[in-house]
Each structure stands twice: as C-alpha cells, then as structure tokens.
Design an enzyme around this catalytic site. Structure first.
Site, mmCIF file in Angstrom:
data_model
loop_
_atom_site.group_PDB
_atom_site.id
_atom_site.type_symbol
_atom_site.label_atom_id
_atom_site.label_comp_id
_atom_site.label_asym_id
_atom_site.label_seq_id
_atom_site.Cartn_x
_atom_site.Cartn_y
_atom_site.Cartn_z
ATOM 1 N N ASP A 213 0.831 -1.203 0.000
ATOM 2 C CA ASP A 213 0.000 0.000 0.000
ATOM 3 C C ASP A 213 0.870 1.258 0.000
ATOM 4 O O ASP A 213 1.896 1.309 0.687
ATOM 5 C CB ASP A 213 -0.870 -0.004 1.265
ATOM 6 C CG ASP A 213 -1.858 1.146 1.292
ATOM 7 O OD1 ASP A 213 -2.822 1.093 0.507
ATOM 8 O OD2 ASP A 213 -1.657 2.092 2.076
ATOM 9 N N GLU A 263 1.806 -0.400 -4.922
ATOM 10 C CA GLU A 263 0.907 0.698 -5.287
ATOM 11 C C GLU A 263 1.777 1.939 -5.409
ATOM 12 O O GLU A 263 2.071 2.612 -4.431
ATOM 13 C CB GLU A 263 -0.179 0.900 -4.217
ATOM 14 C CG GLU A 263 -1.237 1.872 -4.685
ATOM 15 C CD GLU A 263 -2.005 2.573 -3.574
ATOM 16 O OE1 GLU A 263 -3.044 3.165 -3.859
ATOM 17 O OE2 GLU A 263 -1.553 2.562 -2.407
#
Ligand code: NOJ
Length: 538
Positions: A213, A263
């Site tokens: 993330d 990401e």
C-alpha cells in the site's frame, strides 16, 4: 504448440505473476458467510468455486487484519490477527490452502506507511510521552508558534484535511491519511524488522504475494521540512531510501518464491521503473492505463508508454481498470468522453450506463489482450456501476475529510449481488448489508449472468479461458497493425489479433480465419460497431 509459459494447468508456473489474472477481493463486500451483513472469509471460501470458474490465477485481499476500520482496514491494529468481523487466522489458513488447491494463489495487503492508532505501538507511544523511545517509531514533534499550537510543518494530506494531530501532552504526530493512521518512522530499525517479520509470517502461511500500500510514501525527510513546490527530493514522496527497504523485502520474498505488487502512483515513468528493478518489486499497478480516457490515441499512447517504461527493467506491465479507490469502470466510461477525472466523482454526475457498459466490455477485451498481468476488481466481471450511497449511510473517511463535497469511495464498495431472487441479492443470509445496495442490484446478480450468454460475466469467463489457452496472450511482444482512424488493432502472436473500434462509425475487420470473441454483436455486414472489440485468429 503452446509456449512453456502457457502451461494451462492453473497455478503451476514459477513465473505465474508475469501474466496472471488477479482478482481483487474487498472482504467486507464480497460475500457474507455468517449472515451479519458484513462480508467475511467464510463467504470467500464458499465462493472459491466461482473464482475458479471465472478463471483467475490469484486473489488479492485488501486488508483483512484486526482493524477499527477507520479507513476500510487500511488502519491495521495487528497484522497477525484476522479481524473478528472477517473470521480467524485458522480460517485464513484454510482459505489460502483451499484456493491453492483450485489453482488460485493468495496475495495479501501490507500497509507500511502507517498503522492504526489502536496498534499497540501507537498506544504505547501515547502513554510513554515526549522524548520516549516508543515515540521514535512514529513522527512525533513539538508544534510551531509561541505555544506549539501550530503543526510542525505544512505538508498537505493525501486525503483532504490536516496532516498533523496534537495529543494531550502538546506534541503533534504525522499522518498522511486520517488521524487514525499515524505514519511510521522508517528510519527506525525496529519498524523495518517488524515488517520483514510480518512478511515471513504470511509467506509461511502459504501466501504467494504481497500488495504494498502507498509504496512510494513511507520514507520521510528526517528534518520534516516544509513542502516547497518542485523541491527535489520531495520530503515524503518517492525518496531514494525506499529502494534499499524494498531490496531487503525482496530478499525475504525470494526465500519463499513470493512476489510483490506495489501501489506506486508516480507521474515520472523513469522514477516509477526504479521500483521494478530486478532486485526490487516484481510488479506495480499501472495507473497510467486506469486514468486514461476512452480515447484511441491516448489509450495507444498509454499502452506504448507503459511497455516502454517496463522494458528496460524487464518487469511485466500490469493492467488495471478499477479498484476499491476509484469510480467503477462502466460509470466512468459512461460519464464523459474524457473518461477518468477525479472531479467527475461529484454527487449526481449524469452517466450513460448503456454506453459505459459497452465501452467497459470492449475495454475488458483490450485489457486482457495486453502483455503482462491483469487486475480485476470484484464486481467488474458483473459490470456493476458505481452506486449512489445516501449521504447518511456513507462511511468512507474521504467523504468526511472533504467536508462532504467528495462522495468518497463507498460507491464502488457496495456488497456484491450473487442471487437475483434472494434478499439483498444473496450477499448474505438476510441481514441488511453494511452499505446499502441500490435498487435494481439483483439484475446484476452472478447467478442470473451465469445463465446469460450475453452477460458481462460470460464475457469475462470466456475471455479469461481463451487468455489461458491461447499461446499468444499473456506475457510477450505486441505489435500495432495499420488501422483506420479511431481503431486500435494489435497483434500478439502470428494469428492472434485484437481490434477495438473507438471511431464513430463501424469498422471492417482485418482479414482473419475465425472470430474468437467479440464484446458485442457485429453488424449485419460483419463490421465491428463503435465501442466494440474483437479477438481474431488468422
Ligand atoms: C491506498 C488504499 O488503496 C486506500 O484504500 C487507502 O485509503 C490508502 N492507501 C491509505 O492506506
């Protein structure tokens, strides 16, 4: 004969990730196994045959760990515990094994930039007070101003709203997202050790990959200087220190044959590609493609740029049309000629769902024909539109932090419709789901679509099956073919061509032997209508 990397037995190749079709599960909204209105691991286990039949190679789970759910689970209180709303660690282990037996690998989500304010580290840091070793795991600072009443710097938040919160003893702590997500201090060795231990914990339980993330955000300039437009290096985006951290993670993953997908939202393609060097992350999400409007030249440009930026580092591209943070594909493509725009998320923006669905079907065939791996967000295979969530039911913190101007991301997180005739479209066993489903949701139900040869689900199933069996699809070269204005025609292998018509008039198909699949009917002259795609052989 099929190339070796096209072994059609699902899940047997070491380099599976180079051309995998990966399905994103948002556990809270996928399927409710215990009937309490919230999706859970029991629900996922019950739907594994559905995922196997769909033909995906892996499932990526957004965070399923213990969490107060201040940001949909991206506020992790304990990485080694499954949130009781979703199930238990034992169930997660069973799920990983059962999926693997069906040829489906598991990818979990790790959120290195921050933890929950309920994480034991942060609670200890609050209790221990200024200057303590516990506070050093985070970014605590005194404030500015005569009485420390001003935040330590002026960094803008990733969500609207302030980036610093003051605690009772007067110190402030940094949070690039909500106050419930304090940022970790990645200059601290304990932070690094703990994350590598968490990686091992999940790899030892059979997890095959990790989604990282906000992968370009964890490292901070230790001086925490004010933000100055254009200053290089940036105080917290894409700092060089990150590469050493990911190299170290890579060594951990290599010991288990596991892979990463980062990401990484970065406009600079050279900087982006650095994360994909052979000793760093295997893959990263391709947001250039996701944010590209439905426009032939821009799409072709996005595809070429993507392939060009990945080539020097030897990493496969990924192709993503949707995820749990963006407006659903059919709504986006139905809204405006110019496609993706965060501003079009505004409440009540008019949308032509018929147009959007036609384009989303064509986009599915384009995406699945491109070299690399593909991400499919739950419900995309059902053609779900973005839902309008009544304001009093919105839960996403993004909405509240925008002062109510941004509807937030709940519209793409609505519980899935499984059975057209069951209450709440079969999401669970009768309790109202945590987010309301809009009227007419059961029309999208998986059981109804499974029986309909013209449905989005049938299109995805057929395309995924062909993608597995056709040696030319997946990883490998791509060649553009001459085509009329507004038409994209690409060859993946001798005899395998994908054509997408984005022009305003029907297009003649290039010479071919067989039409393998189309996203919609050809016209009576055998031409490809506007916003339609075809896969051809010959
Ligand atoms: C990106 C995630 O996809 C999003 O849902 C989350 O809010 C932020 N990172 C913060 O973790």
């Amino acid at each position: 004969m099929a190339a070796p990397h096209h072994d059609t037995t699902p899940g047997t190749r070491e380099d599976w990730w180079r051309d995998a079709a990966i399905y994103q599960v948002y556990p809270r909204s996928f399927a409710d196994g215990d009937g309490d209105g919230t999706g859970d691991l029991a629900g996922v286990r019950a739907k594994l045959p559905y995922l196997a039949e769909l033909g995906v190679d892996a499932v990526w789970f957004t965070p399923w760990y213990l969490s107060p759910l201040a940001d949909g689970g991206y506020d992790v209180a304990d990485y080694r515990t499954i949130d009781p709303a979703f199930g238990t660690l034992d169930e997660a282990e069973k799920l990983i094994a059962e999926a693997r037996a069906l040829g489906i690998r598991t990818i979990v989500d790790i959120v290195p930039n921050h933890v929950s304010d309920q994480h034991p580290w942060f609670r200890a840091a609050l209790a221990a007070g200024p200057g303590s070793p516990e506070r050093k795991l985070f970014h605590f600072r005194p404030g500015r101003g005569d009485h420390g009443e001003l935040p330590p710097n002026d960094w803008p938040s990733q969500f609207a709203g302030p980036t610093w919160t003051r605690v009772e003893d007067g110190e402030w702590y940094l949070h690039l997202f909500t106050p419930q997500q304090p940022d970790l201090n990645w200059a601290h060795p304990v932070v690094r050790e703990e994350h590598e231990s968490v990686l091992r914990f999940w790899f030892e339980r059979g997890v095959a990959g990790v989604r990282i993330d906000s992968a370009a955000l964890p490292a901070k300039d230790p001086a925490l200087p004010d933000f100055v437009e254009g200053r290089d290096p940036h105080p917290y985006v894409d700092r060089d220190e990150l590469h050493e951290i990911y190299r170290s993670w890579r060594r951990v993953a290599d010991a288990y044959g596991a892979v990463f997908v980062g990401e990484v939202w970065l406009p600079d393609s050279e900087r982006f590609a650095r994360y994909l060097r052979p000793d760093e992350l295997h893959t990263a999400f391709n947001f250039t493609f996701l944010t590209c409007p439905w426009d032939p030249d821009r799409l072709r440009g996005a595809i070429d740029d993507t392939l060009a930026e990945h080539a020097p580092v030897g990493a496969p591209a990924t192709w993503v049309l949707c995820n749990h943070d963006v407006t659903r594909t059919v709504t986006r493509y139905g809204r405006a000629e110019t496609g993706f725009d965060f501003a079009t998320k505004a409440f009540g923006t008019p949308t032509d769902l018929e147009l959007g669905t036609r384009r989303a079907r064509a986009a599915a065939l384009l995406t699945l024909a491109l070299p690399g791996s593909v991400y499919l967000y739950q419900g995309e295979e059902l053609g779900l539109p973005e839902a309008d969530i009544p304001r009093d039911r919105i839960q996403d913190p993004m909405h509240f932090r925008s002062g109510g101007t941004d509807p937030g991301r709940d519209g793409c997180r609505v519980p899935l419709p499984w059975n057209a005739d069951a209450p709440y479209a079969g999401f669970g066993s009768g309790t109202e789901p945590w987010l309301p489903q809009p009227d007419g949701w059961s029309a999208y139900a998986a059981d109804r679509q499974a029986a309909d040869p013209a449905s989005m689900l049938t299109l995805y199933r057929t395309a995924l099956r062909l993608r597995r069996s056709e040696p030319g699809l997946g990883d490998g070269p791509l060649e553009w073919l001459p085509a009329p204005d507004g038409v994209l025609a690409l060859r993946r292998a001798p005899g395998l061509v994908c054509v997408v018509n984005l022009a305003r008039t029907p297009a003649a198909l290039p010479d071919h032997e067989t039409v393998l699949l189309t996203s919609g009917p050809l016209d009576t002259d055998g031409r490809l209508p506007t916003d339609t795609a075809a896969w051809l052989r010959g």
